[in-house]
Design a protein around this motif. Structure first.
Motif, mmCIF file in Angstrom:
data_model
loop_
_atom_site.group_PDB
_atom_site.id
_atom_site.type_symbol
_atom_site.label_atom_id
_atom_site.label_comp_id
_atom_site.label_asym_id
_atom_site.label_seq_id
_atom_site.Cartn_x
_atom_site.Cartn_y
_atom_site.Cartn_z
ATOM 1 N N LEU A 183 33.733 -45.125 25.135
ATOM 2 C CA LEU A 183 33.125 -43.801 25.042
ATOM 3 C C LEU A 183 34.019 -43.059 25.899
ATOM 4 O O LEU A 183 34.266 -41.791 25.346
ATOM 5 N N ALA A 184 34.424 -43.350 26.872
ATOM 6 C CA ALA A 184 35.415 -42.253 27.782
ATOM 7 C C ALA A 184 36.792 -42.187 27.142
ATOM 8 O O ALA A 184 37.542 -41.119 27.394
ATOM 9 N N LEU A 185 37.108 -42.961 26.347
ATOM 10 C CA LEU A 185 38.474 -42.688 25.707
ATOM 11 C C LEU A 185 38.141 -42.201 24.254
ATOM 12 O O LEU A 185 38.888 -41.353 24.014
ATOM 13 N N GLY A 186 37.112 -42.539 23.430
ATOM 14 C CA GLY A 186 37.108 -41.994 22.119
ATOM 15 C C GLY A 186 35.503 -41.206 21.650
ATOM 16 O O GLY A 186 35.567 -41.006 20.570
ATOM 17 N N ALA A 187 34.842 -40.764 22.596
ATOM 18 C CA ALA A 187 33.689 -39.965 22.201
ATOM 19 C C ALA A 187 34.074 -38.746 21.689
ATOM 20 O O ALA A 187 34.995 -38.249 21.827
ATOM 21 N N ALA A 188 33.156 -38.244 20.617
ATOM 22 C CA ALA A 188 33.583 -37.053 20.064
ATOM 23 C C ALA A 188 33.497 -35.811 20.638
ATOM 24 O O ALA A 188 34.383 -34.863 20.627
ATOM 25 N N SER A 189 32.712 -35.678 21.616
ATOM 26 C CA SER A 189 32.691 -34.414 22.424
ATOM 27 C C SER A 189 33.206 -34.576 23.930
ATOM 28 O O SER A 189 33.260 -35.697 24.361
ATOM 29 N N THR A 190 33.648 -33.660 24.346
ATOM 30 C CA THR A 190 34.202 -33.816 25.729
ATOM 31 C C THR A 190 33.280 -33.890 26.748
ATOM 32 O O THR A 190 33.682 -34.551 27.804
ATOM 33 N N GLY A 191 31.929 -33.462 26.835
ATOM 34 C CA GLY A 191 31.100 -33.721 27.464
ATOM 35 C C GLY A 191 30.910 -35.326 27.527
ATOM 36 O O GLY A 191 30.312 -35.993 28.507
ATOM 37 N N ALA A 192 30.632 -35.691 26.470
ATOM 38 C CA ALA A 192 30.187 -37.120 26.186
ATOM 39 C C ALA A 192 31.229 -38.014 26.888
ATOM 40 O O ALA A 192 31.187 -38.806 27.637
ATOM 41 N N ARG A 193 32.801 -37.618 26.818
ATOM 42 C CA ARG A 193 33.715 -38.488 27.260
ATOM 43 C C ARG A 193 33.589 -38.061 28.796
ATOM 44 O O ARG A 193 33.885 -38.988 29.732
ATOM 45 N N ARG A 194 33.467 -36.980 29.399
ATOM 46 C CA ARG A 194 33.477 -36.942 30.951
ATOM 47 C C ARG A 194 32.024 -37.646 31.513
ATOM 48 O O ARG A 194 32.294 -38.182 32.525
ATOM 49 N N ARG A 195 30.983 -37.663 30.941
ATOM 50 C CA ARG A 195 29.687 -38.452 31.374
ATOM 51 C C ARG A 195 30.152 -39.889 31.183
ATOM 52 O O ARG A 195 29.760 -40.660 32.110
ATOM 53 N N ALA A 196 30.875 -40.456 30.288
ATOM 54 C CA ALA A 196 31.289 -41.882 30.123
ATOM 55 C C ALA A 196 32.152 -42.040 31.318
ATOM 56 O O ALA A 196 32.150 -43.288 31.804
ATOM 57 N N ARG A 197 33.141 -41.128 31.577
ATOM 58 C CA ARG A 197 34.298 -41.448 32.582
ATOM 59 C C ARG A 197 33.571 -41.651 33.997
ATOM 60 O O ARG A 197 33.751 -42.433 34.994
ATOM 61 N N ILE A 198 32.597 -40.819 34.338
ATOM 62 C CA ILE A 198 31.800 -40.534 35.555
ATOM 63 C C ILE A 198 31.021 -42.085 35.434
ATOM 64 O O ILE A 198 31.056 -42.608 36.587
ATOM 65 N N GLY A 199 30.408 -42.333 34.518
ATOM 66 C CA GLY A 199 29.549 -43.724 34.547
ATOM 67 C C GLY A 199 30.414 -44.876 34.771
ATOM 68 O O GLY A 199 30.042 -45.820 35.362
ATOM 69 N N LEU A 200 31.596 -44.803 34.305
ATOM 70 C CA LEU A 200 32.570 -45.782 34.201
ATOM 71 C C LEU A 200 33.301 -45.926 35.984
ATOM 72 O O LEU A 200 33.305 -47.220 36.136
ATOM 73 N N VAL A 201 33.297 -44.878 36.338
ATOM 74 C CA VAL A 201 33.874 -44.704 37.611
ATOM 75 C C VAL A 201 32.617 -45.381 38.563
ATOM 76 O O VAL A 201 32.844 -46.076 39.454
ATOM 77 N N ALA A 202 31.404 -44.789 38.258
ATOM 78 C CA ALA A 202 30.126 -45.324 39.149
ATOM 79 C C ALA A 202 30.238 -46.924 39.102
ATOM 80 O O ALA A 202 29.849 -47.771 40.039
ATOM 81 N N ALA A 203 30.289 -47.572 37.847
ATOM 82 C CA ALA A 203 30.047 -48.799 37.437
ATOM 83 C C ALA A 203 31.151 -49.675 38.158
ATOM 84 O O ALA A 203 30.904 -50.790 38.767
ATOM 85 N N ALA A 204 32.315 -49.299 38.214
ATOM 86 C CA ALA A 204 33.476 -49.661 38.963
ATOM 87 C C ALA A 204 33.252 -49.799 40.393
ATOM 88 O O ALA A 204 33.242 -51.008 40.982
ATOM 89 N N THR A 205 32.658 -48.925 40.827
ATOM 90 C CA THR A 205 32.592 -48.739 42.210
ATOM 91 C C THR A 205 31.483 -49.534 42.844
ATOM 92 O O THR A 205 31.570 -50.201 43.780
ATOM 93 N N LEU A 206 30.247 -49.590 42.067
ATOM 94 C CA LEU A 206 29.146 -50.383 42.325
ATOM 95 C C LEU A 206 29.451 -51.796 42.168
ATOM 96 O O LEU A 206 29.055 -52.522 43.048
ATOM 97 N N GLY A 207 30.330 -52.239 41.205
ATOM 98 C CA GLY A 207 30.590 -53.549 41.014
ATOM 99 C C GLY A 207 31.721 -54.069 41.959
ATOM 100 O O GLY A 207 31.400 -55.139 42.498
ATOM 101 N N ALA A 208 32.457 -53.269 42.599
ATOM 102 C CA ALA A 208 33.295 -53.635 43.715
ATOM 103 C C ALA A 208 32.667 -53.885 44.850
ATOM 104 O O ALA A 208 33.015 -54.715 45.734
ATOM 105 N N LEU A 209 31.632 -52.914 45.143
ATOM 106 C CA LEU A 209 30.730 -53.167 46.275
ATOM 107 C C LEU A 209 29.960 -54.275 46.311
ATOM 108 O O LEU A 209 29.838 -54.964 47.237
ATOM 109 N N ALA A 210 29.268 -54.599 44.901
ATOM 110 C CA ALA A 210 28.448 -55.728 44.899
ATOM 111 C C ALA A 210 29.389 -57.224 45.209
ATOM 112 O O ALA A 210 28.853 -57.913 45.928
#
Length: 179
Positions: free
Chosen positions: A124-151
Motif C-alpha cells: 500500500l505504501a508503494l501502490g495505493a491510489a491516493s497520496t493520503g493512503a500511501r502516506r498513512r501506509a508508510r507511517i504504519g510501515l515505519v511504526a510496524a518496523a520500529t515496534l518489531g525491532a523493539l520487540a
C-alpha cells in the motif's frame, strides 16, 4: 538429522532460491518482472485456496502444499504484498490477494500473519491510489518496523516473553535477516 531429512525440510527454500537465480538470468525488462509477479500471485492464490481447503478437511491448521504451517504461513505472507500490487481493478487484482490472505490466516502462523501484514503495508505504501493512503501506509510501515525491532530487542534481552519460546524468536530473527 540426515542429509535427506535436511533436503526435505529445506526444499521450499532451495526451490525459491533457484527460482530467483533463474529469473535473474532470463529477465530482460520490466514486462518480464510483471509477468513473474502475476505468475507468483496466481500460484499463491492456488496455494492459499489449497491451504484453506486443508484447514477445512483436517480441522487443524492448514499446510497446503508446503507440509508445515511454519513454512506455509511465512511463504503465503510474503506473497500477499506482491499480490496487492497486481495491475488492474476488480476481481483480477483482489481474488489472488484475498485467497493468499485467507490461506495465511488458515495456517495460524503468527510469523506468516505478521509477514503478510507488513507486506500489505509495504504494498500500500508503494501502490495505493491516493497520496493520503500511501502516506498513512508508510507511517504504519515505519511504526510496524520500529515496534518489531523493539520487540526483537526486548525478547533477545529476556525482558519480553515470546510465545513459542526461543525457537520462535530464532525463526523470526532468521526471517528478518533473510528479508
Amino acid at each position: 538429522p540426515s542429509p535427506t531429512a535436511w533436503l526435505r525440510d529445506a526444499s521450499v527454500w532451495i526451490a525459491a532460491a533457484a527460482l530467483g537465480l533463474g529469473l535473474w538470468r532470463v529477465w530482460r525488462g520490466a514486462e518480464d518482472a510483471h509477468i513473474t509477479i502475476r505468475a507468483l500471485a496466481w500460484a499463491g492464490m492456488v496455494c492459499g485456496l489449497w491451504t484453506v481447503l486443508d484447514l477445512v478437511l483436517r480441522a487443524a491448521p492448514g499446510v497446503g502444499p508446503f507440509g508445515r504451517p511454519g513454512v506455509a504461513g511465512p511463504v503465503l505472507g510474503a506473497l500477499l504484498g506482491p499480490a496487492l500490487l497486481l495491475p488492474g481493478r476488480g476481481w483480477r487484482r483482489l481474488v489472488p490477494a484475498m485467497a493468499i490472505g485467507a490461506g495465511c490466516l488458515a495456517t495460524a502462523s503468527r510469523t506468516g500473519i505478521l509477514a503478510g501484514a507488513i507486506g500489505a503495508l509495504a504494498a500500500l505504501a508503494l501502490g495505493a491510489a491516493s497520496t493520503g493512503a500511501r502516506r498513512r501506509a508508510r507511517i504504519g510501515l515505519v511504526a510496524a518496523a520500529t515496534l518489531g525491532a523493539l520487540a526483537i530487542g526486548l525478547s533477545a534481552a529476556g525482558w519480553l516473553h515470546v510465545p513459542g519460546g526461543g525457537t520462535t524468536l530464532e525463526v523470526r530473527q532468521g526471517l528478518w535477516r533473510a528479508s
